[in-house]
Scaffold this active site. Structure first.
Site, PDB file in Angstrom:
ATOM      1  N   TYR A   1       6.211   0.839  18.150  1.00 55.95           N
ATOM      2  CA  TYR A   1       5.405  -0.024  17.272  1.00 55.95           C
ATOM      3  C   TYR A   1       6.101  -0.156  15.918  1.00 55.95           C
ATOM      4  O   TYR A   1       6.375   0.842  15.256  1.00 55.95           O
ATOM      5  CB  TYR A   1       4.012   0.590  17.124  1.00 55.95           C
ATOM      6  CG  TYR A   1       3.041  -0.161  16.236  1.00 55.95           C
ATOM      7  CD1 TYR A   1       3.089  -1.552  16.114  1.00 55.95           C
ATOM      8  CD2 TYR A   1       2.051   0.520  15.537  1.00 55.95           C
ATOM      9  CE1 TYR A   1       2.181  -2.222  15.314  1.00 55.95           C
ATOM     10  CE2 TYR A   1       1.135  -0.142  14.744  1.00 55.95           C
ATOM     11  CZ  TYR A   1       1.213  -1.512  14.632  1.00 55.95           C
ATOM     12  OH  TYR A   1       0.316  -2.178  13.829  1.00 55.95           O
TER      13      TYR A   1
ATOM     14  N   ASN B   1       5.084  -1.053  13.042  1.00 56.92           N
ATOM     15  CA  ASN B   1       4.403  -0.477  11.876  1.00 56.92           C
ATOM     16  C   ASN B   1       4.507   1.051  11.828  1.00 56.92           C
ATOM     17  O   ASN B   1       4.167   1.646  10.816  1.00 56.92           O
ATOM     18  CB  ASN B   1       2.939  -0.903  11.840  1.00 56.92           C
ATOM     19  CG  ASN B   1       2.764  -2.254  11.161  1.00 56.92           C
ATOM     20  OD1 ASN B   1       3.701  -2.782  10.571  1.00 56.92           O
ATOM     21  ND2 ASN B   1       1.566  -2.811  11.235  1.00 56.92           N
ATOM     22  N   TYR B   2       4.958   1.662  12.915  1.00 54.99           N
ATOM     23  CA  TYR B   2       5.273   3.093  12.863  1.00 54.99           C
ATOM     24  C   TYR B   2       6.797   3.229  12.821  1.00 54.99           C
ATOM     25  O   TYR B   2       7.412   3.906  13.642  1.00 54.99           O
ATOM     26  CB  TYR B   2       4.705   3.839  14.076  1.00 54.99           C
ATOM     27  CG  TYR B   2       3.203   3.825  14.181  1.00 54.99           C
ATOM     28  CD1 TYR B   2       2.406   3.630  13.043  1.00 54.99           C
ATOM     29  CD2 TYR B   2       2.566   4.025  15.397  1.00 54.99           C
ATOM     30  CE1 TYR B   2       1.025   3.623  13.141  1.00 54.99           C
ATOM     31  CE2 TYR B   2       1.180   4.020  15.489  1.00 54.99           C
ATOM     32  CZ  TYR B   2       0.418   3.811  14.365  1.00 54.99           C
ATOM     33  OH  TYR B   2      -0.948   3.812  14.468  1.00 54.99           O
TER      34      TYR B   2
ATOM     35  N   HIS C   1       2.350   2.787   2.532  1.00 54.88           N
ATOM     36  CA  HIS C   1       2.219   3.651   3.706  1.00 54.88           C
ATOM     37  C   HIS C   1       3.380   3.586   4.683  1.00 54.88           C
ATOM     38  O   HIS C   1       3.332   4.262   5.698  1.00 54.88           O
ATOM     39  CB  HIS C   1       0.946   3.305   4.472  1.00 54.88           C
ATOM     40  CG  HIS C   1      -0.286   3.897   3.861  1.00 54.88           C
ATOM     41  ND1 HIS C   1      -0.767   5.129   4.212  1.00 54.88           N
ATOM     42  CD2 HIS C   1      -1.124   3.425   2.921  1.00 54.88           C
ATOM     43  CE1 HIS C   1      -1.859   5.396   3.518  1.00 54.88           C
ATOM     44  NE2 HIS C   1      -2.102   4.377   2.726  1.00 54.88           N
ATOM     45  N   ASP C   2       4.377   2.789   4.429  1.00 51.30           N
ATOM     46  CA  ASP C   2       5.385   2.654   5.474  1.00 51.30           C
ATOM     47  C   ASP C   2       6.004   4.007   5.791  1.00 51.30           C
ATOM     48  O   ASP C   2       6.273   4.805   4.918  1.00 51.30           O
ATOM     49  CB  ASP C   2       6.441   1.613   5.109  1.00 51.30           C
ATOM     50  CG  ASP C   2       7.276   2.069   3.953  1.00 51.30           C
ATOM     51  OD1 ASP C   2       8.351   2.626   4.180  1.00 51.30           O
ATOM     52  OD2 ASP C   2       6.819   1.893   2.816  1.00 51.30           O
TER      53      ASP C   2
ATOM     54  N   SER D   1       9.781   0.926   1.426  1.00 47.62           N
ATOM     55  CA  SER D   1       9.252  -0.059   0.489  1.00 47.62           C
ATOM     56  C   SER D   1       9.463   0.359  -0.965  1.00 47.62           C
ATOM     57  O   SER D   1       9.212  -0.418  -1.869  1.00 47.62           O
ATOM     58  CB  SER D   1       7.768  -0.322   0.756  1.00 47.62           C
ATOM     59  OG  SER D   1       7.004   0.843   0.541  1.00 47.62           O
TER      60      SER D   1
ATOM     61  N   GLY E   1      -2.048  -1.068   2.783  1.00 53.05           N
ATOM     62  CA  GLY E   1      -1.986  -2.407   2.207  1.00 53.05           C
ATOM     63  C   GLY E   1      -1.898  -3.475   3.286  1.00 53.05           C
ATOM     64  O   GLY E   1      -1.260  -3.275   4.316  1.00 53.05           O
TER      65      GLY E   1
ATOM     66  N   ILE F   1       5.553 -11.777   0.823  1.00 52.19           N
ATOM     67  CA  ILE F   1       4.284 -12.395   1.188  1.00 52.19           C
ATOM     68  C   ILE F   1       3.284 -12.157   0.069  1.00 52.19           C
ATOM     69  O   ILE F   1       3.093 -11.029  -0.384  1.00 52.19           O
ATOM     70  CB  ILE F   1       3.786 -11.852   2.536  1.00 52.19           C
ATOM     71  CG1 ILE F   1       4.781 -12.277   3.620  1.00 52.19           C
ATOM     72  CG2 ILE F   1       2.389 -12.391   2.857  1.00 52.19           C
ATOM     73  CD1 ILE F   1       4.650 -11.541   4.905  1.00 52.19           C
TER      74      ILE F   1
ATOM     75  N   GLY G   1       0.799  -1.231   0.000  1.00 51.71           N
ATOM     76  CA  GLY G   1       0.000   0.000   0.000  1.00 51.71           C
ATOM     77  C   GLY G   1       0.834   1.285   0.000  1.00 51.71           C
ATOM     78  O   GLY G   1       0.301   2.364  -0.189  1.00 51.71           O
TER      79      GLY G   1
END
Ligand SMILES: *[C@@H]1O[C@H](CO)[C@@H](O)[C@H](O)[C@H]1NC(C)=O
Ligand SMILES: *[C@@H]1O[C@H](CO)[C@@H](O)[C@H](O)[C@H]1NC(C)=O
Ligand SMILES: *[C@@H]1O[C@H](CO)[C@@H](O)[C@H](O)[C@H]1NC(C)=O
Ligand SMILES: *[C@@H]1O[C@H](CO)[C@@H](O)[C@H](O)[C@H]1NC(C)=O
Ligand SMILES: *[C@@H]1O[C@H](CO)[C@@H](O)[C@H](O)[C@H]1NC(C)=O
Ligand SMILES: *[C@@H]1O[C@H](CO)[C@@H](O)[C@H](O)[C@H]1NC(C)=O
Ligand SMILES: *[C@@H]1O[C@H](CO)[C@@H](O)[C@H](O)[C@H]1NC(C)=O
Ligand SMILES: *[C@@H]1O[C@H](CO)[C@@H](O)[C@H](O)[C@H]1NC(C)=O
Length: 536
Positions: free
Chosen positions: A475, A477-478, A121-122, A127, A189, A250, A119
Site C-alpha cells: 500500500y 500510503n504505508y 504521518h508519512d 515530507s 492530513g 495539491i 499531516g
C-alpha cells in the site's frame, strides 16, 4: 474499552512533494552558492512584500524548531543528525495560495528541492526530511485547512492541510446522516491520504477516499494553479491514488459525501489462543471479505503476556437487532453478544476507531491535531488472496510472540472494493484480495532501532509464501523504503519499477506516462516519486 489502534497504525502518508532541480539540468544550476538561501528569500519577497515575514522561516528563527517538530509523527525521523537526514533550509508556512506559487517559482530558481507536508504521518518521513544532500524548502500546509461542507449538494471542499478528524467533525456538525469514507486516524492530513488512496471503516460500502474525489486544485511545476478541468483527466486520474508528490502541490480536494444511518453499531470481541482465538481467526479469514458491505470487521493480532491476542473490531451500518442474527448466521464462532455491541452515531464510531471514549468526550477531540503516539515505529504491508494456512500462522505467531511491541492489523476487502476496476484509479488492489495486512513494531529509544528494523524485515521475508506474489503488493500510503532496495542494477528507473509495481501494479506504466507528460524535467522528485521515461 475503545480499541486504540490509531497510533502509528492508521497513519497515512501526507502530501510529500518535492521539487528538485536534478540531473536533467545543467550542473551550473546545481552548484551551491553561498547566497542560495538569501536568494530564495529575496525571490520570495520580491513576489510578496515584507509584511509576510512570518511566512518564510529560516533555520535560525525561534519559530523553526517548534514548527518542524510540530507534526513529526515518528521519532525515527526526529533525530535527523543521527540518521544523516537533512532538515529544511527554510520552512514556508503559507497563509495564501500565492505564497505557494511564489515558493515553487523561487525554489526552482534557487536550485533547492521542495517537500510539502500536510499531516506529517508519512511512514518514511519524506515530507519533511531528505536522504539526499540537496538542500530543500519545506512547505508546511498546516494553515491550509478550511473545510466547506455543502450538505444540500452532498459535497465538501477541503484544503489539504486539514486532518481527517477536522473533516469528519465538520461533516457531523452539519448532518447526522452524512459521512466520508477515509481513514481512522484523526490527525492524518487529507493531502497525502486521499492522493494515496485512503481506506477506512466504511470502505467496503463506499470505496476509498480517492474514489470520492470530484475535483482538486493543484499548483504545478510552473507555479500555476489548475483544477480538474484545466489539468485534464490523465493528471486528475494520477493524483487519486498515485500520490500527489510526483505531480504538484495539491491545495484542496472536492469530495462527495456518503449517506450513513443515524444509528450505527460498534463492537469488539477479544480472544486469546487459550480461548480458541486461532480457530476464530481462521474462520475470520474465510468470512470477513464476504460479509455484507455495510459490515466492517477487522482483526488485530498482538502479543499479550506470553500468548497471542486476537481482537475483532467492527462497525455495522445498522442496528444491533439486525447485526446479531446476521453474525449468528455468518460467524457464530465469534460469539458476538449484545453486551459487546453499542449503538452510536456515525461520528461516535469515528471517535471509537480513533481510540477515544465514545460516550463522555465531545467529538471536538477530533479537532486536536496533536497525535497521541510519541515513539519510534516501522510498518510494512501485504495483501492476501487466500487464507494463510495453519502452518503459516504458527510461524507468524511465533515471531509475533518474540516482539512485545508488535501488532498486525488485518483489513478485510471485498464488498465495494471488489466492484471497482483496478484501473479506475492508480490504486490497484481491489478485486481478488481477501484482506490487507499491516505489520507494525514500535519502540522507545534510538538504540533499539536496528533490532526492531531487523525483526520486521525478517517477518516480512517469512511471510512471502503466504501473501500476494509477482508483484508482492504493498500500500503506497504505508510507504516503505525497503522496497526496491534489492534492485540488481542501480539505474533508478529499474529500481523504481520494483516498488512501482508493488504499489501500483498495472497502473504504474500509465503513471509514468502521465508524469513524463506533465513534468518531463522531473521537477517533483522524491525517493519514491514516479519516474520520468528517459527521452529517446
Ligand atoms: C501586505 O502586502 C500586500 C501587498 O503585497 C497588501 O495588499 C496587503 O494589504 C498588506 N497587508 C498588510 C496587513 O499590511
Ligand atoms: C525538536 O526535536 C529535536 C530532536 O529531538 C530537538 O533537539 C529539539 O529541541 C526539538 N525542538 C522543539 C522546539 O521541541
Ligand atoms: C449546490 O450546487 C449548485 C450547483 O453547483 C449551486 O448553485 C448551489 O449554490 C449549491 N448549493 C449550496 C448550498 O451551495
Ligand atoms: C475455510 O474454508 C476452507 C475452504 O473454503 C475450508 O476448508 C476450511 O475448513 C474453512 N475454515 C474455517 C475455519 O472455516
Ligand atoms: C500473565 O500470565 C501469567 C501466567 O501465564 C499470569 O500469572 C499473570 O497473571 C498474567 N498477567 C496478566 C497481567 O495478565
Ligand atoms: C470517560 O470514561 C472513561 C471510561 O469510562 C473514564 O476513564 C474517563 O475518566 C471519563 N472521562 C471523563 C472526562 O469523564
Ligand atoms: C491534544 O492531544 C494531545 C495528545 O493526546 C494532548 O496531550 C492534548 O492535551 C490535547 N489537547 C487538547 C486541547 O485537548
Ligand atoms: C538521538 O541520537 C542520539 C545518539 O544515538 C541519542 O543519544 C539521543 O537520545 C537521540 N535522541 C532522540 C530524541 O531519540
Amino acid at each position: 474499552m475503545a480499541p486504540h489502534y490509531c497510533h502509528p497504525n492508521n497513519m497515512l502518508f501526507t502530501t510529500v512533494l518535492f521539487l528538485v532541480i536534478t540531473t536533467s539540468l545543467s550542473s551550473a544550476a546545481l552548484i551551491p552558492t553561498p547566497n542560495h538561501g538569501r536568494s530564495f528569500q529575496q525571490c520570495f519577497y520580491s513576489h510578496h512584500s515584507n509584511n509576510h515575514t512570518q511566512v518564510v522561516i529560516p533555520r535560525n528563527s525561534p519559530l523553526y524548531s517548534p514548527l518542524l517538530n510540530s507534526s513529526i509523527r515518528n521519532n525515527r525521523f526526529l533525530n535527523s543528525s543521527y540518521h544523516s537526514l537533512s532538515k529544511p533550509e527554510f520552512i514556508v508556512n503559507p497563509t495564501r495560495e500565492s505564497h505557494i506559487q511564489a515558493t515553487i517559482i523561487c525554489v526552482k530558481r534557487s536550485g533547492f528541492q521542495v517537500r510539502t507536508r500536510s499531516g506529517g504521518h508519512d511512514y518514511e518521513g519524506l515530507s519533511y526530511s531528505s536522504s539526499t544532500h540537496q538542500k530543500f524548502v519545506l512547505v508546511d500546509l498546516s494553515n491550509f485547512r478550511s473545510i466547506e461542507v455543502d450538505i444540500e449538494n452532498e459535497t465538501a471542499w477541503v484544503e489539504t492541510g486539514a486532518t481527517l478528524g477536522e473533516l469528519y467533525y465538520r461533516i457531523a456538525e452539519k448532518s447526522r446522516v452524512h459521512g466520508f469514507p477515509a481513514g481512522s486516524c484523526p490527525t492524518v492530513g487529507v493531502g497525502g491520504h486521499f492522493s494515496g488512496g485512503g481506506f477506512g471503516t466504511i470502505f467496503r460500502k463506499y470505496g476509498l477516499a480517492a474514489d470520492r474525489v470530484m475535483d482538486a486544485r493543484i499548483v504545478d511545476a510552473n507555479g500555476e494553479i489548475m483544477d480538474r478541468n484545466s489539468m485534464g483527466e490523465d493528471l486528475f486520474w494520477a493524483i487519486r491514488g498515485g500520490g500527489g508528490a510526483s505531480f504538484g502541490v495539491i491545495l484542496a480536494w472536492k469530495v462527495e459525501l456518503v449517506p450513513v444511518p443515524e444509528i450505527v453499531t460498534i463492537f469488539s470481541v477479544s480472544r486469546i489462543v487459550e480461548q480458541g482465538g486461532v480457530q476464530v481467526f481462521q474462520k475470520w479469514q474465510n468470512v470477513s471479505h464476504n460479509l455484507p458491505k455495510k459490515l466492517f470487521l477487522h482483526a488485530v493480532i498482538k502479543p499479550n503476556n506470553g500468548t497471542i491476542q486476537f481482537v475483532f473490531v467492527g462497525l455495522f451500518l445498522g442496528r444491533v437487532k439486525e447485526l446479531l442474527p446476521l453474525m449468528e448466521e455468518r460467524f457464530p464462532e465469534l460469539g458476538l453478544a449484545a453486551e459487546s455491541s453499542q449503538e452510536v452515531s456515525w461520528i461516535q464510531s469515528v471517535m471509537y476507531f480513533a481510540g477515544f471514549a465514545v460516550n463522555n468526550i465531545s467529538s471536538k477531540a477530533l479537532l486536536n491535531r496533536t497525535s497521541t503516539f510519541d515513539g519510534f515505529f516501522k510498518a510494512k504491508s501485504d495483501y492476501t488472496s487466500e487464507p494463510i494456512s495453519g502452518l503459516g500462522l504458527e510461524g507468524l505467531f511465533k515471531r509475533v510472540l518474540e516482539q512485545e511491541s508488535s501488532m498486525l492489523i488485518l483489513t478485510p476487502y471485498g464488498g465495494r472494493m471488489g466492484e471497482i476496476p483496478d484501473s479506475e484509479t492508480p490504486f490497484p488492489h481491489r478485486r481478488g484480495y481477501i484482506y490487507k495486512i499491516q505489520y507494525i513494531v514500535t519502540w522507545d529509544t534510538e538504540e533499539e532501532t536496528s533490532l526492531h528494523m531487523r525483526w520486521i524485515r525478517e517477518l516480512y521475508e517469512y511471510m512471502a509464501p503466504y501473501v500476494s506474489k509477482a508483484p508482492r503488493a504493498a500500500y503506497y500510503n504505508y510507504r516503505d523504503l525497503d522496497l526496491g532496495r534489492n534492485g540488481k542494477n542501480d539505474d533508478s528507473y529499474e529500481r523504481a519499477r520494483i516498488w512501482g509495481l508493488k504499489y501500483f501494479n498495472g497502473n504504474f506504466d500509465r503513471l509514468v506516462r502521465v508524469k513524463t507528460a506533465v513534468d518531463p524535467s522531473n521537477f517533483f522528485w522524491n525517493e519514491q516519486s514516479i519516474p520520468v521515461l528517459a527521452s529517446h
